[in-house]
Design a protein around this motif. Sequence first.
Motif, PDB file in Angstrom:
ATOM      1  N   ALA A 136     114.137 136.202  26.432  1.00  0.00           N
ATOM      2  CA  ALA A 136     113.002 137.094  26.689  1.00  0.00           C
ATOM      3  C   ALA A 136     113.509 138.475  27.091  1.00  0.00           C
ATOM      4  O   ALA A 136     113.006 139.501  26.605  1.00  0.00           O
ATOM      5  CB  ALA A 136     112.108 136.503  27.772  1.00  0.00           C
ATOM      6  N   GLU A 137     114.528 138.517  27.982  1.00  0.00           N
ATOM      7  CA  GLU A 137     115.118 139.795  28.406  1.00  0.00           C
ATOM      8  C   GLU A 137     115.633 140.575  27.204  1.00  0.00           C
ATOM      9  O   GLU A 137     115.385 141.770  27.050  1.00  0.00           O
ATOM     10  CB  GLU A 137     116.325 139.526  29.327  1.00  0.00           C
ATOM     11  N   HIS A 138     116.380 139.844  26.347  1.00  0.00           N
ATOM     12  CA  HIS A 138     117.015 140.460  25.187  1.00  0.00           C
ATOM     13  C   HIS A 138     115.956 141.084  24.271  1.00  0.00           C
ATOM     14  O   HIS A 138     116.080 142.231  23.846  1.00  0.00           O
ATOM     15  CB  HIS A 138     117.806 139.394  24.420  1.00  0.00           C
ATOM     16  N   VAL A 139     114.908 140.303  23.987  1.00  0.00           N
ATOM     17  CA  VAL A 139     113.858 140.769  23.075  1.00  0.00           C
ATOM     18  C   VAL A 139     113.095 141.938  23.702  1.00  0.00           C
ATOM     19  O   VAL A 139     112.823 142.948  23.044  1.00  0.00           O
ATOM     20  CB  VAL A 139     112.894 139.616  22.718  1.00  0.00           C
ATOM     21  N   TYR A 140     112.797 141.832  25.016  1.00  0.00           N
ATOM     22  CA  TYR A 140     112.047 142.881  25.709  1.00  0.00           C
ATOM     23  C   TYR A 140     112.817 144.196  25.685  1.00  0.00           C
ATOM     24  O   TYR A 140     112.297 145.244  25.275  1.00  0.00           O
ATOM     25  CB  TYR A 140     111.748 142.442  27.140  1.00  0.00           C
ATOM     26  N   VAL A 141     114.084 144.129  26.125  1.00  0.00           N
ATOM     27  CA  VAL A 141     114.907 145.336  26.211  1.00  0.00           C
ATOM     28  C   VAL A 141     115.086 145.958  24.823  1.00  0.00           C
ATOM     29  O   VAL A 141     114.943 147.175  24.640  1.00  0.00           O
ATOM     30  CB  VAL A 141     116.273 144.982  26.850  1.00  0.00           C
ATOM     31  N   ILE A 165     126.097 143.450  24.576  1.00  0.00           N
ATOM     32  CA  ILE A 165     127.240 144.024  25.297  1.00  0.00           C
ATOM     33  C   ILE A 165     126.869 144.350  26.742  1.00  0.00           C
ATOM     34  O   ILE A 165     127.727 144.406  27.617  1.00  0.00           O
ATOM     35  CB  ILE A 165     127.775 145.260  24.540  1.00  0.00           C
ATOM     36  N   ALA A 166     125.565 144.543  26.987  1.00  0.00           N
ATOM     37  CA  ALA A 166     125.121 144.822  28.349  1.00  0.00           C
ATOM     38  C   ALA A 166     125.630 143.764  29.329  1.00  0.00           C
ATOM     39  O   ALA A 166     125.855 144.050  30.502  1.00  0.00           O
ATOM     40  CB  ALA A 166     123.596 144.880  28.391  1.00  0.00           C
ATOM     41  N   ALA A 167     125.818 142.540  28.813  1.00  0.00           N
ATOM     42  CA  ALA A 167     126.300 141.460  29.680  1.00  0.00           C
ATOM     43  C   ALA A 167     127.688 141.753  30.234  1.00  0.00           C
ATOM     44  O   ALA A 167     128.045 141.314  31.317  1.00  0.00           O
ATOM     45  CB  ALA A 167     126.317 140.153  28.891  1.00  0.00           C
ATOM     46  N   MET A 168     128.493 142.511  29.470  1.00  0.00           N
ATOM     47  CA  MET A 168     129.876 142.773  29.904  1.00  0.00           C
ATOM     48  C   MET A 168     129.922 143.650  31.143  1.00  0.00           C
ATOM     49  O   MET A 168     130.936 143.696  31.832  1.00  0.00           O
ATOM     50  CB  MET A 168     130.677 143.407  28.773  1.00  0.00           C
ATOM     51  N   VAL A 169     128.859 144.391  31.431  1.00  0.00           N
ATOM     52  CA  VAL A 169     128.826 145.186  32.656  1.00  0.00           C
ATOM     53  C   VAL A 169     127.877 144.552  33.673  1.00  0.00           C
ATOM     54  O   VAL A 169     127.478 145.191  34.645  1.00  0.00           O
ATOM     55  CB  VAL A 169     128.428 146.656  32.391  1.00  0.00           C
ATOM     56  N   GLY A 170     127.482 143.305  33.441  1.00  0.00           N
ATOM     57  CA  GLY A 170     126.698 142.581  34.434  1.00  0.00           C
ATOM     58  C   GLY A 170     125.207 142.716  34.307  1.00  0.00           C
ATOM     59  O   GLY A 170     124.475 142.308  35.199  1.00  0.00           O
ATOM     60  N   LEU A 171     124.729 143.313  33.194  1.00  0.00           N
ATOM     61  CA  LEU A 171     123.291 143.400  33.000  1.00  0.00           C
ATOM     62  C   LEU A 171     122.803 142.184  32.209  1.00  0.00           C
ATOM     63  O   LEU A 171     123.593 141.362  31.779  1.00  0.00           O
ATOM     64  CB  LEU A 171     122.954 144.705  32.270  1.00  0.00           C
ATOM     65  N   GLY A 172     121.477 142.100  31.996  1.00  0.00           N
ATOM     66  CA  GLY A 172     120.895 140.884  31.426  1.00  0.00           C
ATOM     67  C   GLY A 172     121.063 140.729  29.929  1.00  0.00           C
ATOM     68  O   GLY A 172     121.923 141.336  29.310  1.00  0.00           O
ATOM     69  N   GLY A 173     120.231 139.873  29.349  1.00  0.00           N
ATOM     70  CA  GLY A 173     120.277 139.630  27.918  1.00  0.00           C
ATOM     71  C   GLY A 173     121.054 138.378  27.557  1.00  0.00           C
ATOM     72  O   GLY A 173     121.686 137.760  28.412  1.00  0.00           O
ATOM     73  N   LEU A 174     120.998 138.006  26.286  1.00  0.00           N
ATOM     74  CA  LEU A 174     121.639 136.772  25.834  1.00  0.00           C
ATOM     75  C   LEU A 174     123.151 136.775  26.030  1.00  0.00           C
ATOM     76  O   LEU A 174     123.769 135.722  26.169  1.00  0.00           O
ATOM     77  CB  LEU A 174     121.336 136.554  24.348  1.00  0.00           C
ATOM     78  N   GLY A 175     123.757 137.966  26.019  1.00  0.00           N
ATOM     79  CA  GLY A 175     125.199 138.065  26.206  1.00  0.00           C
ATOM     80  C   GLY A 175     125.649 137.433  27.510  1.00  0.00           C
ATOM     81  O   GLY A 175     126.789 136.978  27.641  1.00  0.00           O
ATOM     82  N   ARG A 176     124.728 137.398  28.507  1.00  0.00           N
ATOM     83  CA  ARG A 176     125.067 136.819  29.810  1.00  0.00           C
ATOM     84  C   ARG A 176     125.478 135.357  29.688  1.00  0.00           C
ATOM     85  O   ARG A 176     126.309 134.862  30.460  1.00  0.00           O
ATOM     86  CB  ARG A 176     123.876 136.940  30.768  1.00  0.00           C
TER      87      ARG A 176
END
Lengths: 239, 224
Positions: free
Chosen positions: B28-33, B165-176
């Motif tokens: 949901a985070e990934h799609v929203y963002v 890639i946002a996950a690599m700096v600690g933000l949300g999304g599927l990368g997490r």
Amino acid sequence: MAGENCLVANDWICGEYLRSRSQELTDATVEHIWITAVSVLIGLAVAFPLALLARRGRHFAGPVLGLTTVLYTVPSLAMFSLLLPLFGLSAALVVTGLVLYSLTILVRNVLAGLEAVPPEAKEAAKGMGYGPARLLWEVELPLALPALMAGLRIATVSTVALTTVGSLVGKGGLGNLIEDALPSLFKAQVLTASVLCVLLAVAADLLLLGVQRLLTPWTRIRATAGPDRGALIAKVEAG
Amino acid sequence: MGVVGDAWTWLTTGSNWSGESGAAHRLAEHVYVSGVALALACAIALPVALYLGHLGKGGALAVNISNVGRAVPVFAVLALFMLTPLRNSGYWPTIIALVLFAVPPLLTNAYVGITEVDRAVVEAARGMGMSGPQLFARVELPLAYPLIMTGLRSAAVQVVATASIAAMVGLGGLGRIITAGFNTYDTAQVFAGAVLVAGLALVAEGTLTALDRLLSPLRRRRRA
């Protein structure tokens, strides 16, 4: 003295950081260049036969172009993770991922370049008794070079940027420095590594532009059509 | 390959989908963002590009911005954002980075699409007495449509890729899911997360391709 304080104050720009960590920065830059260069060279070596294959007709072109486009759609973080079971945490993992990305751009540009070769040039060469291999190497390839080099430049610049994501598995060159500095919010290191990354991309682009100019001297003569043109041609012929 | 089987087990386990760091919330985070960023990028890039294209000016700028964009690593930009006060503003660092990277392909394609419209067709439309806005809406926009949609597709793919890639700096999304798997040496989870991210990117591409065919102005005319 003021220089040392900037490390304590965590400034964005810090001369003392550059001095004290120059070895670390050089190592990361060398790793970055190494990974990028190997990836682009392997990418070119794979893309060229694929483009020749795609040129043979629609039956080959569809699957080749379709597959490389689908690969380009896969996000880099996912690509590196999907290759993980095959390669483990190694530089080969990052290089393979980057090669797969460069294929889309390289195959399309090589193909476009080869298809733009005027049929008259090919016919003339065939009439002069050129075989397929000699035709490709001495006529088609030089004429396709500008398009090929344009693709190579785009692929190289994107690869420099994408290499940073390799820090996920510890093989990201300058990306490693960025990742290391994040938890401690070390501003100078993040900014320096980011700027070096962009400079590296610009330097690689200019280098390839220079190579292209060296390899295709005839385009320069055509570009300077004007009063000086005769003199230029004379100079080239004399040289 | 054992990993693929393990990843399948991970994906079909209900508990992995629930909760704050579960796959459903991350999706949901990934799609929203991605959606917000793509909408913002369109709102910024398309009017500017279409207007400049209609005037036939300022194109070199659009193309150059696009080329410079390739040289800037997403990871570096997100990392730099995380060192500024932006890091406390939830999804905004990711959204701003995504907009930054989605604007160039949208801008270049829309601009080139409008300027590449056959000049003879434009002259003919003028000769028929079309005003500037009429010319734009009835001739230039429909003919530029394929290139605008190509730009939208590549922007969307880029946005979905960047959001991971946002996950690599600690933000949300599927990368997490991927980075969390890395931290716990859980290869099955890493693989499962990668499948989800890659799948979402392909779904986004497929949806836009279908939408493209459905909305194509030339297709509608042929049917009528």
